[in-house]
Design an enzyme around this catalytic site. Sequence first.
Site, mmCIF file in Angstrom:
data_model
loop_
_atom_site.group_PDB
_atom_site.id
_atom_site.type_symbol
_atom_site.label_atom_id
_atom_site.label_comp_id
_atom_site.label_asym_id
_atom_site.label_seq_id
_atom_site.Cartn_x
_atom_site.Cartn_y
_atom_site.Cartn_z
ATOM 1 N N GLY A 12 -7.489 -24.995 15.273
ATOM 2 C CA GLY A 12 -8.709 -24.889 14.470
ATOM 3 C C GLY A 12 -9.831 -24.171 15.205
ATOM 4 N N ASN A 37 -5.579 -26.519 8.009
ATOM 5 C CA ASN A 37 -6.840 -25.774 7.850
ATOM 6 C C ASN A 37 -6.959 -24.697 8.919
ATOM 7 O OD1 ASN A 37 -9.320 -25.409 6.460
ATOM 8 N ND2 ASN A 37 -10.414 -26.394 8.143
ATOM 9 N N SER A 126 -19.599 -36.580 15.517
ATOM 10 C CA SER A 126 -20.531 -35.660 14.855
ATOM 11 C C SER A 126 -21.911 -36.289 14.775
ATOM 12 C CB SER A 126 -20.003 -35.398 13.440
ATOM 13 O OG SER A 126 -21.001 -34.823 12.641
ATOM 14 N N THR A 128 -23.448 -36.400 12.302
ATOM 15 C CA THR A 128 -23.492 -37.061 11.002
ATOM 16 C C THR A 128 -23.562 -38.585 11.157
ATOM 17 O OG1 THR A 128 -22.526 -37.003 8.776
ATOM 18 C CG2 THR A 128 -20.976 -37.239 10.572
ATOM 19 N N TYR A 150 -16.450 -38.822 4.853
ATOM 20 C CA TYR A 150 -16.191 -38.070 6.092
ATOM 21 C C TYR A 150 -16.952 -38.706 7.255
ATOM 22 C CZ TYR A 150 -16.941 -34.604 9.757
ATOM 23 O OH TYR A 150 -17.045 -33.993 10.975
ATOM 24 N N LYS A 154 -15.783 -40.830 10.969
ATOM 25 C CA LYS A 154 -16.259 -40.637 12.360
ATOM 26 C C LYS A 154 -16.807 -41.951 12.914
ATOM 27 C CE LYS A 154 -15.277 -36.305 12.745
ATOM 28 N NZ LYS A 154 -14.069 -35.964 13.474
ATOM 29 N N GLY A 295 -27.413 -35.547 -0.332
ATOM 30 C CA GLY A 295 -26.946 -36.045 0.976
ATOM 31 C C GLY A 295 -27.555 -35.303 2.151
#
Length: 341
Positions: A12, A37, A126, A128, A150, A154, A295
């Site tokens: 990736g 991906n 992340s 996030t 998602y 994490k 978001g």
Amino acid sequence: MTKKILVTGGAGYIGSHTCLLLLEAGFEVVVVDNLCNSSLESLRRVEKLTNQFIRFYKVDLTDFDSLSKVFDDHTFHSVIHFAGLKAVGESAEIPLHYYEQNIGSTINLLKVMQANNCKRFVFSSSATVYGDPASVPITEDFPISATNPYGRTKLFIEEILRDQSKADKDWQIVLLRYFNPVGAHKSGMIGEDPQGIPNNLMPFISQVAVGKRDKLSVFGDDYDTPDGTGVRDYIHVLDLADAHVKSVQKIDQFRGVTTLNLGTGKGVSVLEMVKAFEKGSRKSVAYQIVDRRPGDIAECWADPAKALEVLGWNAKLGLEAMIEDTWRWQSNNPLGYEPSE
Ligand code: NAD
Ligand code: UD1
């Protein structure tokens, strides 16, 4: 003896750049990826750039038996775990798939590692996990939360790793919380190759600049920021990759879980990014202001001081290099890793 590193998700975007720097730093690299991906071409190009070999296994990490076989073939010094699904919108549409893929895979990997007495682990977390932070810059001790499946994968994986480390003190775990990775290798041979319409700002801007898309939608100009558009901490993928190399070099000095922000400590707005990209690429980037993206938060940037103190790492490449390198990759490879003929 050369240390062997298992890189999951190594084909990736961030994984391929990290494989390159690991090889340059003298490590041996084994990659496990299901190519859901990514393309094997990224690793072929890393091999060309380094003139070194990467042992590759096309294995899905949810397949416990196939993963175990990889560990039968090798003794690893440590594991860098990039593999995972990362599209926020998609994660809300198919949450079970995200939990199965991201969390199921990680549990399999940890079980196989435990069984093989391999307990050094570097994980791609992340920013996030900071949810909507109360203030900026963000330090590692800020409260963590998630607003989508998602992000929750994490967060849960971080918790699983903390539990595992409490249960077995031999584990040495580094949680790297990335801010916004952008850029590409200087050669223009490897870079980010998003499938379909890019979700993230930088690949979208570069596809507008190269003529693949008409215009950028700027998601809101009424945030409480200097120009009203969202502010983020963009970090060059080579700086990120370097932090992974330093993590495996230093991991023996760490005990338990070490959590580090990987950012530059500087915030850049969407409109600043558009202007800087136009300057760097000498192309115009058409845009229109549209509604906010659900978001999204106003501002998110790191206090990266702990990574400097603990790892001796700081980001060296600025916005100009991020844009120059993205643009070189995008213009040399308008179709990404797909052959152009
Ligand atoms: P990427 O999609 O380019 O790389 C992930 C790789 O993992 C891909 O090659 C994919 O084929 C592989 N993969 C996915 N599920 C797998 C599975 N079950 N088994 C085997 N291989 C599997 O993404 P990236 O941008 O390089 O991100 C790497 C990691 O960093 C991810 O965990 C991501 O969540 C995290 N991260 C990325 C960003 C970002 O903006 N790129 C930001 C923060 C964190
Ligand atoms: C997104 C993810 C986040 C992930 C991070 C890095 C969401 C809601 N969040 O965050 O979970 O950790 O990527 O992969 O998807 N923007 C536009 N137009 C676009 C794209 C983006 O205006 O077409 C703006 C956004 O509103 C934001 C900034 O650009 O202000 C950066 O967006 P993006 O690259 O998607 O990153 P994040 O929002 O930080």
